[in-house]
Motif scaffolding. Sequence first.
Motif, mmCIF file in Angstrom:
data_model
loop_
_atom_site.group_PDB
_atom_site.id
_atom_site.type_symbol
_atom_site.label_atom_id
_atom_site.label_comp_id
_atom_site.label_asym_id
_atom_site.label_seq_id
_atom_site.Cartn_x
_atom_site.Cartn_y
_atom_site.Cartn_z
ATOM 1 N N ILE A 295 0.832 -1.199 0.000
ATOM 2 C CA ILE A 295 0.000 0.000 0.000
ATOM 3 C C ILE A 295 0.871 1.255 0.000
ATOM 4 N N ASP A 296 0.452 2.221 -0.792
ATOM 5 C CA ASP A 296 1.146 3.503 -0.905
ATOM 6 C C ASP A 296 0.423 4.536 -0.039
ATOM 7 N N TYR A 297 0.723 4.537 1.260
ATOM 8 C CA TYR A 297 0.026 5.445 2.162
ATOM 9 C C TYR A 297 0.387 6.911 1.914
ATOM 10 N N THR A 298 1.576 7.174 1.414
ATOM 11 C CA THR A 298 2.076 8.546 1.326
ATOM 12 C C THR A 298 1.841 9.197 -0.034
ATOM 13 N N ASN A 299 1.153 8.498 -0.943
ATOM 14 C CA ASN A 299 0.852 9.033 -2.283
ATOM 15 C C ASN A 299 2.113 9.424 -3.051
ATOM 16 N N THR A 300 3.146 8.598 -2.924
ATOM 17 C CA THR A 300 4.400 8.820 -3.662
ATOM 18 C C THR A 300 4.652 7.722 -4.673
ATOM 19 N N ASN A 301 3.664 6.838 -4.868
ATOM 20 C CA ASN A 301 3.762 5.716 -5.801
ATOM 21 C C ASN A 301 4.823 4.709 -5.392
ATOM 22 N N THR A 302 5.070 4.615 -4.094
ATOM 23 C CA THR A 302 5.989 3.609 -3.540
ATOM 24 C C THR A 302 5.306 2.950 -2.348
ATOM 25 N N ALA A 303 5.584 1.664 -2.159
ATOM 26 C CA ALA A 303 4.987 0.934 -1.036
ATOM 27 C C ALA A 303 5.543 1.452 0.280
ATOM 28 N N THR A 304 4.647 1.606 1.240
ATOM 29 C CA THR A 304 5.042 2.020 2.583
ATOM 30 C C THR A 304 5.431 0.791 3.392
ATOM 31 N N ALA A 305 6.501 0.882 4.178
ATOM 32 C CA ALA A 305 6.915 -0.236 5.024
ATOM 33 C C ALA A 305 5.739 -0.684 5.888
ATOM 34 N N LYS A 306 5.592 -2.008 6.058
ATOM 35 C CA LYS A 306 4.412 -2.547 6.728
ATOM 36 C C LYS A 306 4.212 -1.956 8.119
ATOM 37 N N ALA A 307 5.263 -1.907 8.932
ATOM 38 C CA ALA A 307 5.105 -1.393 10.296
ATOM 39 C C ALA A 307 4.631 0.054 10.285
ATOM 40 N N THR A 308 5.179 0.835 9.370
ATOM 41 C CA THR A 308 4.778 2.242 9.265
ATOM 42 C C THR A 308 3.341 2.354 8.778
ATOM 43 N N GLY A 309 3.006 1.542 7.752
ATOM 44 C CA GLY A 309 1.646 1.560 7.230
ATOM 45 C C GLY A 309 0.619 1.123 8.253
ATOM 46 N N ASP A 310 0.953 0.080 9.014
ATOM 47 C CA ASP A 310 0.027 -0.388 10.048
ATOM 48 C C ASP A 310 -0.242 0.711 11.079
ATOM 49 N N LEU A 311 0.798 1.461 11.406
ATOM 50 C CA LEU A 311 0.636 2.549 12.382
ATOM 51 C C LEU A 311 -0.212 3.678 11.801
ATOM 52 N N TYR A 312 0.019 3.992 10.524
ATOM 53 C CA TYR A 312 -0.831 4.982 9.857
ATOM 54 C C TYR A 312 -2.304 4.574 9.963
ATOM 55 N N TRP A 313 -2.574 3.310 9.631
ATOM 56 C CA TRP A 313 -3.949 2.801 9.627
ATOM 57 C C TRP A 313 -4.558 2.861 11.028
ATOM 58 N N LYS A 314 -3.844 2.339 11.996
ATOM 59 C CA LYS A 314 -4.347 2.308 13.373
ATOM 60 C C LYS A 314 -4.687 3.709 13.862
ATOM 61 N N ASN A 315 -3.746 4.621 13.703
ATOM 62 C CA ASN A 315 -3.976 5.981 14.184
ATOM 63 C C ASN A 315 -5.094 6.662 13.391
ATOM 64 N N GLY A 316 -5.222 6.301 12.103
ATOM 65 C CA GLY A 316 -6.297 6.866 11.298
ATOM 66 C C GLY A 316 -7.664 6.416 11.767
ATOM 67 N N MET A 317 -7.800 5.140 12.115
ATOM 68 C CA MET A 317 -9.065 4.631 12.621
ATOM 69 C C MET A 317 -9.415 5.285 13.964
ATOM 70 N N ILE A 318 -8.429 5.413 14.829
ATOM 71 C CA ILE A 318 -8.677 6.061 16.120
ATOM 72 C C ILE A 318 -9.117 7.502 15.899
ATOM 73 N N ASP A 319 -8.466 8.191 14.953
ATOM 74 C CA ASP A 319 -8.843 9.563 14.647
ATOM 75 C C ASP A 319 -10.260 9.639 14.089
ATOM 76 N N LEU A 320 -10.637 8.667 13.239
ATOM 77 C CA LEU A 320 -11.987 8.636 12.674
ATOM 78 C C LEU A 320 -13.036 8.537 13.781
ATOM 79 N N ALA A 321 -12.803 7.647 14.741
ATOM 80 C CA ALA A 321 -13.739 7.499 15.858
ATOM 81 C C ALA A 321 -13.802 8.771 16.699
ATOM 82 N N ASN A 322 -12.649 9.358 16.942
ATOM 83 C CA ASN A 322 -12.582 10.587 17.730
ATOM 84 C C ASN A 322 -13.311 11.721 17.017
ATOM 85 N N GLU A 323 -13.067 11.848 15.698
ATOM 86 C CA GLU A 323 -13.714 12.904 14.912
ATOM 87 C C GLU A 323 -15.235 12.748 14.953
ATOM 88 N N MET A 324 -15.718 11.522 14.729
ATOM 89 C CA MET A 324 -17.164 11.318 14.703
ATOM 90 C C MET A 324 -17.773 11.568 16.075
#
Length: 623
Positions: A295-324
């Motif tokens: 997955i290209d989380y950073t929109n640079t057309n390169t794969a994001t390292a799994k550990a970094t991507g997983d952290l992006y996803w986790k924090n994004g979901m937490i932020d989504l719940a907080n925002e709602m």
Amino acid sequence: MRVKITCIPAILLLVAITAHAQTDTNPKFPRVATVYSKKYPAENYDSGKKAIAKYNLYVSGLGWWGLPCGGDVNCSGHASSSVGQYWKILNPKQIDLLYQHSAFYDSPWVAPSNGCGYIIGTTPYYQDIRWLLCYAGSTLSMAMSATDTVVHVNDLSKFAYDDYVLIGGISTEHDELVKIKWLSGSSGSGTLHVLRSQFNQNGKFPAVTHAANDYIRSVVYQQGKHRALAFNMTSTCPSTNINPSFGSQTWNEFITTFWSTKMADDSLWGNADGIFFDNFVLVPSKTISTNPTKIDYTNTNTATAKATGDLYWKNGMIDLANEMRSKLPSGKLLMGNTGDSVSFVGAYLNGGMVEGVDQNGHNSFTGDSTFPGDSRADPANFYNGWIAGGSSPVTFIYLGSSSADTSLAMEQTDYKAMRFELTLSMMNNGYFAYDEFLMGNQGGNLNGAGHQSAWWYDEYDNAGAGIGYLGYPIGDTTQPIAGVYRRDFDKGVAICNTTGSTVTVHLGKYFKKINGAQAPTINNGATVDSVTIAAKDGIILTDCANVQPPTNLTTTRLKGGIRVDWTASTTAGVTSYNLYRGFLPGAETLYKTGITGTTYTDSVAPGIGYWYYAKAIISGCDS
């Protein structure tokens, strides 16, 4: 001589309510739910709506809640209403939640004038395709016109048939979503044959020209469903002003602003009770089964390292719940399927959902252990954690099914599986649902079979006597036998046998079985002080009627006997009395049944004495 009176302590429970005072967020037990749109019975018929309205909790689709009644959408006597308002008329106490994918798109974008979609008043709101989450891809080897259906790319290995592909992403290049229908090869440079201008939202994202070397990336999709496109709910999502009245926003900011505004400003939606996020998980691999490491989380057309991507996803979901949570009007509920870790999002979500508990009490997704000595993946630790740690009022859905059944008829009439899962869920305070989700799936894995049924069972309302018939729990869950769980309520008891053997449970007092038609060998209306429960089965029993005991029991020694007298019970309808006797107080046993008066002469030899007590009997129940 003495009179025994058994008293049950009462517990006063305060009922939590939402901003809509009629909604009951702390209903009596059993608590039952149904989720998503229904085919059995069909929602567009009045009978279908009335079937759904019987439940304590319902999760409704976006396009269904605000749909006008009338015509084929029958709301008997309320043609000027909407479907959602009709449900509130049928059952004002029902908790009604609106379905929203947390980070996925899986249904056509619509914004009709009737309000059933992404529209508030007369203003449509758009989902920017630049918010889509993509895999690392390739680049265009040739420029494209607005009419080309053949795309020249530098690396075919990044694509697959049926992928949705985002073209654009460099500087101010226009973006467009296309769909691959044919590839010229599996690697190296080549061509993709595509359908243009997908997800264009009434022309908002048309086919446009694209320059050579522009990015071309397949969109991430959910669990093998190409249509379920992933939005980037992480901090790396670009901020755009696709909806000028909202200002520049990311996906998280848009979807939370949209719902809070729609609930606050649109009268058809204002009395829905909250939002239900589907696919709400903190680990991307739980819901993205294809290439989660590319997955290209950073929109640079390169794969994001799994550990970094997983952290992006986790924090994004937490932020989504907080925002709602921060944007929803006061008193609205927020739930997630599954909700994932209560320690991270319990401050924002009222609860989660465990989907597809099977006939053995297992669930392939939650992956925790419950039953003593059982190493299978069972849902109760996850369930119990949410009941303990979710935001108040805690609202959790425990959804059961049977993977052993191969047809709708078999699934619907698998009363044993339903009883087992229902009583297992009643060992805590969630809402139970049962449908065809695992039908014909021997592995018991989540197979996406849908939730099209709204079946109703005798256990839900005491065979028609009324919902909430057990009242509230009066104590903690106990284990009368290892692996057998019991919970007592104001007006009855639920017992669940999680073991692999038939067990007999002594109840300590008399209860009545439900007098039902669906499983008459189990629910036969009998009065019992013990029950035999098959392996992986359960039962609900109701208290006997509130029979007042006889009073003023006295004895008189007669020649050749002892006369026992008492004052009749004050309960209307008492048919007889049972007399108990014994040589020691507290050791009396049943001696004589069916005494129709208030006196009985016991023929005993001179010099012999007994302790006595009497019970009043009505409809098989005693005092």
